[in-house]
Design a protein around this motif. Structure first.
Motif, PDB file in Angstrom:
ATOM      1  N   GLU B 277     -30.243  18.575 -31.038  1.00 28.91           N
ATOM      2  CA  GLU B 277     -29.367  17.526 -30.506  1.00 28.91           C
ATOM      3  C   GLU B 277     -27.925  17.731 -30.964  1.00 28.91           C
ATOM      4  N   LYS B 278     -27.764  18.005 -32.263  1.00 30.55           N
ATOM      5  CA  LYS B 278     -26.399  18.255 -32.762  1.00 30.55           C
ATOM      6  C   LYS B 278     -25.838  19.547 -32.181  1.00 30.55           C
ATOM      7  N   MET B 279     -26.686  20.586 -32.123  1.00 31.93           N
ATOM      8  CA  MET B 279     -26.203  21.885 -31.619  1.00 31.93           C
ATOM      9  C   MET B 279     -25.767  21.774 -30.152  1.00 31.93           C
ATOM     10  N   ALA B 280     -26.358  20.810 -29.438  1.00 33.17           N
ATOM     11  CA  ALA B 280     -25.995  20.625 -28.028  1.00 33.17           C
ATOM     12  C   ALA B 280     -24.533  20.197 -27.871  1.00 33.17           C
ATOM     13  N   LEU B 281     -23.958  19.645 -28.932  1.00 26.89           N
ATOM     14  CA  LEU B 281     -22.557  19.221 -28.888  1.00 26.89           C
ATOM     15  C   LEU B 281     -21.592  20.392 -29.017  1.00 26.89           C
TER      16      LEU B 281
END
Lengths: 331, 331, 331
Positions: B277-281
């Motif tokens: 989820e964070k890496m998607a940013l």
């Protein structure tokens, strides 16, 4: 095939051959003299210099060393013959020595005394059993003597003094918080007496005399060389006119295994530390000590760091003399 | 002669020379570049990659490495000058460093902080004393920075990103059950700022800021490169548009030595774990972490095993950059 | 690419190829066959012969070995996939195996059972996970089988017996104060049955039968060779006419993890020790045992030191078969 367990049964001429080669190896470090040869380094006790110098030395001669630490990374070993092995030991020296002999061209062993009973420790059982069952040369990396250290010391002394005959060598006991092995002290007597020094053993009391085996050997070697062997408890007498002061601490043998009784004597002689005042009595003498060495306990920083201190030179020479020794035994 | 204690005093151009050679060594692994050379690997703490890559790397260049573990297989070492050595230490670094310098062409040292007092640990006393008394180059194998890891990371990033200037590098704190060394975090700041990244430090609270020495160095390097240096406690802000997310856990310096007081803060930030989820940013950002790495504590399996994960590449590069470094120092 | 985890999935012909090369390597020890190759030796348990023979063997083939001891000098490793690593383990096998694969051309692993739960230990999880994540060949240096020991034994037997078909091989349980790993016993069954022996398993009670996996494999291999496989608890029946007596102690699997209940049975069978009286029943049979071996517990000095004892030869052969194996996997 010949083992190198102690210098006692090696002649001065034989040892000089090794020292002469060591001097050449100090100039030219790399060769293929032992290409295809290997050595097992068996450590029952810790090491920094010995491990480094043997491993690297063998590599520099084109060979290969493997370090083994029984009890740490290897199996605990039994040294008595004929016993029922139902205790801690998983492996007998008979197998260990024979198998290592099949793999390696040489086995080097470090095995300090157990410090419980000198009458047992003085038998040097561990390395003798290795030598008994090994079919390749066995080298002593310090047990109750330290013959490789002897060679390194003698090499350093010859570099500085040239001939050593009739020069004055003082082996001085020094304080250390623990009762230590007599190995390097025994070795100091053996090598200095064999190479013609007038030898003085300085120690706090008669109880700090070394084992008669080494005292008598030193006396005999000195006498063969027309040199003198003296024991004294008076620092002034010992240091006066000395060319070499070699320091080492050791526990007094009569107190072996009941060290709490020895402690008060040891504690009372902390002033045996080598210092500039004592060194001023010498004939511009050299100071040395095997390493490790506790600074400001056995010797002051001032003496240890003086131009006359040979500690680093002696330690460096370990590399060269051991290479020469391995060549002598294996090439 | 030059030591490699920290990248702080090595220019970007010098480091790039090493990285360029490392890239060549990744193609052709064997040479005789360091034939006849040797290195002592002194480990005060455990290692898998460092030990393997230095030992093997030296062999692949024709030289020889010897591993020493003071306190385990070797003698405990004293690092203070002028002290009366009547405690546990049997050997002074002055002798250890000088003697190793006589044997070896290079000394590499791993010495983690003692974790009791940061004002002491930040002096990096152990390796600095080795460097002071050594007469051969000393390499840092991780103390309070980890410069070899820096080179491996930068090599991996250049392989993926090409130029790194003005790309966004995020150093994110992550949870770990124990308070860890700040070495790799400090190093993450130093190398990313030196190589032109816009650097963001993401951590739970201001107390997790790194030592001012590294914060200021990173600010200075960024400013010299016309890049930005930011600290934030907001994961969203940090991850947004990032090209690289570099994860590491560390203990907050104000709590150094009284870690029980830090624990509640650490425990409250387990959600700092790197996840998809964070890496998607990020801007299709790369993830990396030095090893060892606790899975599903610092990073989810999903991210660690994704194509954008550089952990194995970075670890492999340790071999190549260290070989290039040894050549640079010794050839 | 192929792993060497167990001989079960290697044909007799393939293994014979390795044995034939080993015989050549016993004559000519040095070559450049593996120049530029390297192996990581990962030890979770102690070793003397294995360490020596792999390290030296790789050197004698022109390559290089590095010894790693996770938990001692290296980081503790996690072997389960998908777990939250918030316990003792700092590193996952996934990374360890992948990174070692980037550095080395081969990974050898020693990982004994944990001795708590045989249903877990029999999965051989540690080495299987290494094999799963490694991208280079993995060699078993003893887990729940000991295939390198198998090759060394078979080499010694072929040296003495020539063909082994339809000769009588007895695997005898012997007493040992501790409940030991079944690895070498399992391996004794596997290799003797694969190479055509009539195989007899001698053990105190049916509870000492080995894991069905190995019992059934031995039965199958014997049957494929037209040979017999028998289990007996009667020493006389077993020793009668034997050409080979291979001794090993192991703990009874039904008591796995609750060894205090097994102890009375074990203690009651100390007379299973191999002695001259029993050996007199054989057809001038050879005795062997992997090392380490407790003398006068598992075997009398008389038998161990007799001309028919193959213990040293088998141990020596470790060097030769492992070199042949490494060549087979890597050359």
């Amino acid at each position: 095939m010949r083992h190198f367990l102690s210098t006692e049964d090696w002649s001065r001429a034989e040892l000089q051959t090794i020292l002469d080669d060591a001097r050449r190896l100090k100039e030219v470090r790399y060769s293929d003299a032992l290409k295809g040869k290997s050595i097992a380094l068996v450590f029952f006790n810790p090491s920094l210099r010995t491990r480094s110098s043997f491993d690297l030395g063998m590599h520099q001669l084109g060979g290969h060393a493997v370090v083994l630490q029984p009890g740490a990374g290897s199996w605990p070993i039994e040294f008595e013959d004929g016993v029922v092995m139902d205790g801690e030991s998983e492996e007998h020296v008979k197998e260990a020595a024979q198998v290592l002999s099949r793999y390696f061209d040489c086995i080097a062993v470090r095995a300090f005394p157990k410090f419980k009973d000198w009458s047992t420790d003085r038998e040097d059982h561990v390395i003798k059993q290795f030598a008994r069952y090994s079919t390749v040369p066995v080298i002593n990396m310090e047990t109750i003597t330290h013959p490789c250290q002897e060679l390194a010391l003698m090499m350093a002394l010859q570099e500085k003094l040239g001939t050593t005959d009739r020069k004055k060598f003082v082996l001085t006991w020094t304080y250390h918080p623990k009762p230590l092995n007599t190995a390097v002290a025994n070795s100091g007597l053996l090598i200095s007496s064999k190479f013609g020094f007038d030898v003085t053993l300085l120690c706090p009391t008669p109880e700090y005399a070394l084992d008669p085996r080494y005292m008598q050997a030193a006396e005999r070697f000195c006498s063969e060389n027309g040199a003198s062997f003296t024991m004294t408890h008076d620092p002034k007498e010992a240091y006066e006119g000395a060319h070499v002061v070699y320091a080492k601490s050791w526990g007094a043998l009569p107190y072996f295994g009941r060290w709490e009784d020895e402690k008060p004597i040891r504690d009372a002689h902390q002033h045996f530390m080598v210092d500039a005042e004592k060194m001023a009595l010498t004939d511009n003498g050299y100071f040395s000590h095997c390493l490790p060495m506790r600074r400001n306990v056995k010797v002051t920083d001032e003496v240890a760091d003086s131009p006359n201190s040979l500690i680093i030179e002696e330690a460096e020479n370990r590399l060269h003399v051991q290479k020469a020794l391995m060549k002598h035994l294996l090439a």
